[in-house]
Design an enzyme around this catalytic site. Sequence first.
Site, PDB file in Angstrom:
ATOM      1  N   GLU A  44       5.786  -0.476  -8.171  1.00  0.00           N
ATOM      2  CA  GLU A  44       6.891   0.111  -7.374  1.00  0.00           C
ATOM      3  C   GLU A  44       7.723   1.113  -8.148  1.00  0.00           C
ATOM      4  O   GLU A  44       8.285   2.034  -7.582  1.00  0.00           O
ATOM      5  CB  GLU A  44       7.805  -1.013  -6.854  1.00  0.00           C
ATOM      6  CG  GLU A  44       7.207  -1.879  -5.759  1.00  0.00           C
ATOM      7  CD  GLU A  44       6.452  -3.090  -6.281  1.00  0.00           C
ATOM      8  OE1 GLU A  44       6.090  -3.117  -7.490  1.00  0.00           O
ATOM      9  OE2 GLU A  44       6.213  -4.020  -5.493  1.00  0.00           O
ATOM     10  N   ALA A  48       3.229  -3.070   0.158  1.00  0.00           N
ATOM     11  CA  ALA A  48       3.893  -2.823   1.435  1.00  0.00           C
ATOM     12  C   ALA A  48       3.477  -1.449   1.935  1.00  0.00           C
ATOM     13  O   ALA A  48       3.110  -0.571   1.146  1.00  0.00           O
ATOM     14  CB  ALA A  48       5.400  -2.886   1.236  1.00  0.00           C
ATOM     15  N   GLU A 103       2.776  -9.714  -4.826  1.00  0.00           N
ATOM     16  CA  GLU A 103       3.863 -10.644  -4.473  1.00  0.00           C
ATOM     17  C   GLU A 103       3.403 -11.686  -3.451  1.00  0.00           C
ATOM     18  O   GLU A 103       3.795 -12.853  -3.524  1.00  0.00           O
ATOM     19  CB  GLU A 103       5.068  -9.847  -3.955  1.00  0.00           C
ATOM     20  CG  GLU A 103       5.719  -9.026  -5.064  1.00  0.00           C
ATOM     21  CD  GLU A 103       6.762  -8.042  -4.550  1.00  0.00           C
ATOM     22  OE1 GLU A 103       6.401  -7.151  -3.756  1.00  0.00           O
ATOM     23  OE2 GLU A 103       7.938  -8.159  -4.933  1.00  0.00           O
ATOM     24  N   GLY A 109       3.589  -5.430  -3.095  1.00  0.00           N
ATOM     25  CA  GLY A 109       3.702  -6.545  -2.159  1.00  0.00           C
ATOM     26  C   GLY A 109       2.432  -7.397  -2.118  1.00  0.00           C
ATOM     27  O   GLY A 109       2.486  -8.597  -1.823  1.00  0.00           O
TER      28      GLY A 109
HETATM   29  N1  CO8 Z   1       0.944   1.828   1.978  1.00  0.00           N
HETATM   30  C1  CO8 Z   1       0.421   2.642   2.944  1.00  0.00           C
HETATM   31  N2  CO8 Z   1      -0.806   3.193   2.856  1.00  0.00           N
HETATM   32  C2  CO8 Z   1      -1.522   2.944   1.754  1.00  0.00           C
HETATM   33  C3  CO8 Z   1      -1.050   2.105   0.710  1.00  0.00           C
HETATM   34  C4  CO8 Z   1       0.247   1.542   0.865  1.00  0.00           C
HETATM   35  N3  CO8 Z   1       0.783   0.718  -0.047  1.00  0.00           N
HETATM   36  N4  CO8 Z   1      -1.985   2.050  -0.256  1.00  0.00           N
HETATM   37  C5  CO8 Z   1      -3.030   2.788   0.159  1.00  0.00           C
HETATM   38  N5  CO8 Z   1      -2.753   3.333   1.373  1.00  0.00           N
HETATM   39  C6  CO8 Z   1      -3.586   4.205   2.189  1.00  0.00           C
HETATM   40  C7  CO8 Z   1      -3.651   5.630   1.625  1.00  0.00           C
HETATM   41  O1  CO8 Z   1      -2.536   6.384   2.060  1.00  0.00           O
HETATM   42  C8  CO8 Z   1      -4.950   6.130   2.219  1.00  0.00           C
HETATM   43  O2  CO8 Z   1      -4.735   6.429   3.581  1.00  0.00           O
HETATM   44  P1  CO8 Z   1      -5.384   7.796   4.208  1.00  0.00           P
HETATM   45  O3  CO8 Z   1      -6.859   7.645   4.024  1.00  0.00           O
HETATM   46  O4  CO8 Z   1      -4.943   7.777   5.637  1.00  0.00           O
HETATM   47  O5  CO8 Z   1      -4.834   8.928   3.422  1.00  0.00           O
HETATM   48  C9  CO8 Z   1      -5.836   4.875   2.186  1.00  0.00           C
HETATM   49  O6  CO8 Z   1      -4.939   3.763   2.141  1.00  0.00           O
HETATM   50  C10 CO8 Z   1      -6.736   4.836   0.970  1.00  0.00           C
HETATM   51  O7  CO8 Z   1      -5.926   4.933  -0.187  1.00  0.00           O
HETATM   52  P2  CO8 Z   1      -6.267   5.921  -1.404  1.00  0.00           P
HETATM   53  O8  CO8 Z   1      -6.931   7.153  -0.895  1.00  0.00           O
HETATM   54  O9  CO8 Z   1      -5.021   6.104  -2.206  1.00  0.00           O
HETATM   55  O10 CO8 Z   1      -7.320   5.023  -2.203  1.00  0.00           O
HETATM   56  P3  CO8 Z   1      -7.685   5.129  -3.772  1.00  0.00           P
HETATM   57  O11 CO8 Z   1      -8.915   4.281  -3.932  1.00  0.00           O
HETATM   58  O12 CO8 Z   1      -7.718   6.544  -4.220  1.00  0.00           O
HETATM   59  O13 CO8 Z   1      -6.454   4.420  -4.537  1.00  0.00           O
HETATM   60  C11 CO8 Z   1      -4.812   2.686  -4.888  1.00  0.00           C
HETATM   61  C12 CO8 Z   1      -6.239   3.042  -4.401  1.00  0.00           C
HETATM   62  C13 CO8 Z   1      -4.753   2.871  -6.418  1.00  0.00           C
HETATM   63  C14 CO8 Z   1      -4.564   1.235  -4.532  1.00  0.00           C
HETATM   64  C15 CO8 Z   1      -3.791   3.632  -4.225  1.00  0.00           C
HETATM   65  O14 CO8 Z   1      -4.016   3.623  -2.815  1.00  0.00           O
HETATM   66  C16 CO8 Z   1      -2.351   3.238  -4.445  1.00  0.00           C
HETATM   67  O15 CO8 Z   1      -1.807   3.481  -5.517  1.00  0.00           O
HETATM   68  N6  CO8 Z   1      -1.691   2.638  -3.422  1.00  0.00           N
HETATM   69  C17 CO8 Z   1      -0.275   2.327  -3.468  1.00  0.00           C
HETATM   70  C18 CO8 Z   1       0.005   1.154  -4.379  1.00  0.00           C
HETATM   71  C19 CO8 Z   1       1.499   0.902  -4.448  1.00  0.00           C
HETATM   72  O16 CO8 Z   1       2.278   1.712  -4.900  1.00  0.00           O
HETATM   73  N7  CO8 Z   1       1.918  -0.272  -3.960  1.00  0.00           N
HETATM   74  C20 CO8 Z   1       3.297  -0.667  -3.929  1.00  0.00           C
HETATM   75  C21 CO8 Z   1       3.887  -0.354  -2.587  1.00  0.00           C
HETATM   76  S1  CO8 Z   1       5.634  -0.693  -2.518  1.00  0.00           S
HETATM   77  C22 CO8 Z   1       5.713  -2.362  -2.307  1.00  0.00           C
HETATM   78  O17 CO8 Z   1       4.725  -3.047  -2.192  1.00  0.00           O
HETATM   79  C23 CO8 Z   1       7.092  -2.968  -2.256  1.00  0.00           C
HETATM   80  C24 CO8 Z   1       7.081  -4.340  -1.577  1.00  0.00           C
HETATM   81  C25 CO8 Z   1       8.445  -4.827  -1.355  1.00  0.00           C
HETATM   82  C26 CO8 Z   1       8.950  -4.559   0.046  1.00  0.00           C
HETATM   83  C27 CO8 Z   1      10.219  -5.309   0.266  1.00  0.00           C
HETATM   84  C28 CO8 Z   1      11.023  -4.797   1.447  1.00  0.00           C
HETATM   85  C29 CO8 Z   1      12.368  -5.459   1.572  1.00  0.00           C
END
Ligand code: CO8
Length: 258
Positions: free
Chosen positions: A132, A66, A112, A109
């Site tokens: 998460e 998400a 999911e 997500g």
């Molecule tokens: N949300 C928003 N932006 C994101 C996300 C995300 N989940 N993941 C990556 N991005 C963005 C980064 O902020 C970055 O943006 P910018 O260049 O503007 O700074 C761009 O994408 C590239 O990301 P990275 O620089 O981090 O790329 P890396 O190759 O270094 O890392 C990863 C890749 C390992 C995938 C890393 O981006 C990461 O850990 N991402 C987050 C993963 C995560 O924690 N996911 C869980 C999110 S919470 C969730 O999904 C809950 C769902 C349930 C919702 C229910 C609501 C009721």
Amino acid sequence: MTEYQTIRTSAGNGVGWIELHRPHKLNALSTALMHEVVDAAERFDADESIGAIVVTGSDRVFAAGADIAEMEHKSGPEILRERFFADWTRFADVRTPVIAAVSGYALGGGCEVAMMCDIILAGDDARFGQPEINLAVIPGMGGTQRLVRAVGYYKAAELVLTGRIIDAEEAERIGLVSRVVPASELRARAQELAEEVASRSRPAVHAAKASLDAALESALAEGLRYERLAFAGLFDTADQKEGMAAFTQKRRPRFSHQ
Ligand code: CO8
């Protein structure tokens, strides 16, 4: 085709494709993206020419979860009042089988959404996880429920409680993915698999998907009753007569999907 901002769609040979497309945000699932995916999936579902749907991302990422920036400042009551992300249930509810074709990260997500699909085909570079817990929250789109059903309590608990990311081989071993294929062949193999499903009788395919869902959602006796009724219902379709006649006449069936 409808114009979308966060996804791309295409269709061919009875298969509808939905490609998540927020390349600069690793396909993070925003509300806008959810609305577009649901709209596209429901349109394909209503299209008589479509017998299977494929959901995919880019080569690098299926979806990194998400959109954290969108959620960061929300309060708990806002999440509930806005029914934030609740529409994903409409995606999970389409009657047409959906295949997730996963390359790269399917996290939070993203994992999911893949688990809302009926078949998960993974490229050998795929990575799955529910990270998460590292954000001090928990999965909120079914992760704690579908992962337990997919891989069992102890493996699901390990993944949800640590946020550990697993590779495609481990995901296949524990039963999270249906099959692993070389990443370079992922799209072609997903199309082949989807065409195979789309070539089967639609009423039977829809009944099979609904019965499989019943296995996840009900007690055994209830699920068995559901299956028996669905099985009997198919004997009123032209395709059942054609399918069985073709078998006894030793020829290929020609389904009318009626
Ligand atoms: N949300 C928003 N932006 C994101 C996300 C995300 N989940 N993941 C990556 N991005 C963005 C980064 O902020 C970055 O943006 P910018 O260049 O503007 O700074 C761009 O994408 C590239 O990301 P990275 O620089 O981090 O790329 P890396 O190759 O270094 O890392 C990863 C890749 C390992 C995938 C890393 O981006 C990461 O850990 N991402 C987050 C993963 C995560 O924690 N996911 C869980 C999110 S919470 C969730 O999904 C809950 C769902 C349930 C919702 C229910 C609501 C009721």
